[in-house]
Write an enzyme that holds these catalytic residues in place. Structure first.
Site, PDB file in Angstrom:
ATOM      1  N   HIS A  32     118.416  54.368  83.054  1.00 55.54           N
ATOM      2  CA  HIS A  32     118.760  55.938  82.025  1.00 55.54           C
ATOM      3  C   HIS A  32     119.416  55.210  80.818  1.00 55.54           C
ATOM      4  CE1 HIS A  32     121.939  57.898  80.497  1.00 55.54           C
ATOM      5  NE2 HIS A  32     121.551  59.063  80.964  1.00 55.54           N
ATOM      6  N   ASN A  33     119.966  54.346  80.566  1.00 54.27           N
ATOM      7  CA  ASN A  33     120.506  53.959  79.442  1.00 54.27           C
ATOM      8  C   ASN A  33     119.698  53.109  78.610  1.00 54.27           C
ATOM      9  OD1 ASN A  33     122.926  54.405  80.276  1.00 54.27           O
ATOM     10  ND2 ASN A  33     124.222  52.775  79.463  1.00 54.27           N
TER      11      ASN A  33
ATOM     12  N   LYS B 101     136.504  48.514  82.023  1.00 51.31           N
ATOM     13  CA  LYS B 101     135.681  47.714  81.146  1.00 51.31           C
ATOM     14  C   LYS B 101     134.526  46.860  82.513  1.00 51.31           C
ATOM     15  CE  LYS B 101     134.677  44.709  77.666  1.00 51.31           C
ATOM     16  NZ  LYS B 101     135.555  43.571  76.770  1.00 51.31           N
TER      17      LYS B 101
ATOM     18  N   GLU C 116     117.588  56.025  77.126  1.00 48.62           N
ATOM     19  CA  GLU C 116     118.492  56.504  76.203  1.00 48.62           C
ATOM     20  C   GLU C 116     118.178  55.772  74.896  1.00 48.62           C
ATOM     21  OE1 GLU C 116     123.191  56.017  75.408  1.00 48.62           O
ATOM     22  OE2 GLU C 116     122.631  57.200  77.317  1.00 48.62           O
TER      23      GLU C 116
ATOM     24  N   SER D 187     127.179  59.493  83.488  1.00 52.14           N
ATOM     25  CA  SER D 187     126.662  59.449  82.268  1.00 52.14           C
ATOM     26  C   SER D 187     126.902  60.929  81.677  1.00 52.14           C
ATOM     27  CB  SER D 187     124.940  59.574  82.102  1.00 52.14           C
ATOM     28  OG  SER D 187     124.370  59.592  80.914  1.00 52.14           O
TER      29      SER D 187
ATOM     30  N   GLY E 263     137.938  58.057  81.983  1.00 47.14           N
ATOM     31  CA  GLY E 263     138.744  58.108  83.081  1.00 47.14           C
ATOM     32  C   GLY E 263     139.729  59.459  83.025  1.00 47.14           C
TER      33      GLY E 263
ATOM     34  N   LYS F  77     121.171  53.925  86.269  1.00 47.67           N
ATOM     35  CA  LYS F  77     122.069  54.008  85.230  1.00 47.67           C
ATOM     36  C   LYS F  77     121.672  53.151  84.130  1.00 47.67           C
ATOM     37  CE  LYS F  77     125.392  55.758  82.886  1.00 47.67           C
ATOM     38  NZ  LYS F  77     125.663  54.803  81.551  1.00 47.67           N
TER      39      LYS F  77
ATOM     40  N   LYS G 269     126.067  48.011  73.883  1.00 46.30           N
ATOM     41  CA  LYS G 269     126.959  47.308  74.707  1.00 46.30           C
ATOM     42  C   LYS G 269     126.476  46.594  75.687  1.00 46.30           C
ATOM     43  CE  LYS G 269     130.664  50.608  74.594  1.00 46.30           C
ATOM     44  NZ  LYS G 269     131.498  51.634  75.167  1.00 46.30           N
TER      45      LYS G 269
ATOM     46  N   GLY H 260     142.482  53.591  85.233  1.00 43.55           N
ATOM     47  CA  GLY H 260     141.530  53.078  83.850  1.00 43.55           C
ATOM     48  C   GLY H 260     141.813  54.579  83.259  1.00 43.55           C
TER      49      GLY H 260
END
Length: 485
Positions: free
Chosen positions: A189-190, A78, A193, A131, A17, A186, A263, A12
């Site tokens: 975390h988002n 993805k 955010e 992140s 990546g 994570k 997202k 990726g």
């Protein structure tokens, strides 16, 4: 096999990546790369990776053949079906003890499922949050690995080498826990955010609409804030954004359409909070604020019909700006307190042994929410690993108590000016609810018992005993068997 010379393979070659590969190369690791659109491999090798030790592969089979054992293959693709399809493609070429790493923003139940399914085949699986965006991936991201613990010793050295480091050299990467724990952390975390960004946006609109500050003045305010306790990556990029001019010399910020994208990780955080019964209200408001921003055409029509209050700008600008700064900081504390409440409940529910201070350390550098403030969170959990709520830590208690008058004034001013501050307001609402020993849920339970015989507990009886009142005098004597807290 003689050509098995690479330490790790990465599939990726999008922005994250590519930058992770170059980061690994910088730290002395030989990386093999593959991409579904195979032409991207050659483009990368001949451009960004020119002069490095990175090796290109033109098939999944070739990629695997380039890897030393146990083979380590990292997927930067993805989230969703694409990850499963990639795993299916790579599995026939792997052997027992080989390792697959998913570094995308996968939903944690998918990581739970994949870890278990691959363990049955003898393959070790890691689902890791990464992140820091493009810059973090290149120069040192925050890495949050979970999955099969047997895989950790085989990737620990690489992950900790490429991760961000805090002042004492500690890597912003440590084992989080089994199965989907890494991706769960994570996800939270988002969500945080989302909350941080919304709070900053509300501070911006309040200063812009109530005080009439220009982008240049806002740049000065946020640059000043970034020198103090609000020092963080997001405040820093915000002050830079306000200073940026378009080709015609006008501020770019004023030319950007006010409709926000997302997202899905913020939504996942809210859904998990609902599933676990945790009042993560600020992240919820942040998600809904993005949804409200997206109905731009409806808002423009409403703006022509629905008036707001008529209020003149305040005279004491410095005091107003300081009230907004303190409101932002207090609201931020509530957001993190709620995020940690969710992590604590998830650890109980999914039997993860989460190190809360360690999580703050992982977020201390490299990631989007990195800030000076996270050091205080780590200190709080180091002092008291059993801390139930950040608001009860001595540092945060003192700060919120000393700042709450400013917090309340800022919100009152926002209401008087008609400036929407849903995240500021819900943060204060949570604070007031959390510090209230007796909430009106007694009336709510009476209502539930009245219309549905749902029963209630009594303050003069032990917890766990349930009672039903025949409120009308002609109701039945049978109570509902459902009681959900």
């Amino acid at each position: 096999m003689s050509n098995a010379s690479c330490d790790i393979g990465l599939v990726g070659l999008a922005v994250m990546g590519q930058n992770l590969v170059l980061n690994m190369n910088d730290h002395g690791y030989k990386v093999a790369v593959f991409n579904r659109t195979v032409s991207k491999v050659d483009e990368f090798i001949n451009n960004e990776a020119k002069g490095t030790a990175v090796v290109g592969a033109h098939s999944m089979e070739e990629l695997v053949q380039l890897l030393k054992r146990p083979r380590r293959v990292m997927l930067m693709v993805k989230a969703g079906d694409t990850v499963d399809k990639m795993i299916e493609q790579i599995l026939p070429h792997l052997e027992e003890g080989d390792i697959i790493i998913d570094g995308g923003n996968s939903h944690f139940p998918d990581t739970n499922r994949r870890t278990a399914a691959l363990a049955e085949k003898g393959i070790l699986y890691i689902g890791t949050g990464v992140s820091g965006g493009e810059e973090g991936a290149r120069n040192g991201p925050s890495i949050m690995p979970g999955g099969n613990p047997a895989a950790w010793p085989h990737v620990k050295e690489i992950f900790q080498a490429i991760s961000a480091k805090v002042d004492d050299g500690s890597p912003c990467c440590e084992w989080v826990g089994e199965n989907g724990a890494g991706h769960y952390v994570k996800m939270v975390h988002n969500g945080i955010e989302y909350g941080d960004m919304q709070l900053i946006c509300e501070a911006y609109q309040l200063l812009k609409d109530a005080l009439g500050l220009t982008p240049d003045e806002l740049h000065e305010v946020f640059a000043d804030w970034n020198k103090g306790e609000l020092d963080s990556y997001l405040i820093d990029i915000t002050q830079q954004i306000f200073a940026k001019k378009d080709d015609d010399g006008a501020p770019i910020i004023d030319k950007i359409l006010d409709t926000a994208g997302q997202k899905g990780t913020g939504k996942w955080t809210c859904l998990s909070a609902l599933d676990l019964g945790m009042p993560v209200t600020l992240i919820g408001e942040a998600v809904f604020s993005r949804c409200l921003s997206a109905i731009k055409d409806e808002r423009v029509k409403a703006a022509a019909i629905l008036p707001g209050p008529d209020h003149k700008a305040t005279h004491d600008r410095a005091a107003f700006i300081e009230d907004v700064r303190r409101a932002l900081f207090c609201s931020k504390i509530v957001s993190y307190a709620q995020g940690y409440m969710l992590l604590r409940e998830a650890a109980k529910e999914y039997k993860w042994n989460l190190n809360f201070g360690g999580i703050a350390l992982m977020w201390r550098g490299g990631c989007i929410i990195r800030s000076r403030f996270l050091g205080k969170i780590k200190d709080a959990f180091d002092t008291n690993p059993g801390l139930t709520n950040l608001l009860l830590d001595e540092f945060f208690t003192k700060l919120v108590v000393s700042y709450q008058a400013s917090w309340r004034r800022a919100i009152i001013q926002a209401i008087e000016y008609g400036v929407p501050t849903p995240a500021f307001t819900t943060a204060l609402g949570f604070y007031d609810g959390f510090r209230t020993g007796r909430l009106p849920a007694n009336l709510l339970q009476a209502q539930r018992d009245f219309f549905g015989a749902h029963t209630y507990e009594r303050i003069d009886k032990p917890r766990g005993e349930f009672f039903h009142t025949n409120w009308t005098g002609h109701g039945g004597r049978v109570a509902s068997g459902i009681y959900t807290v």
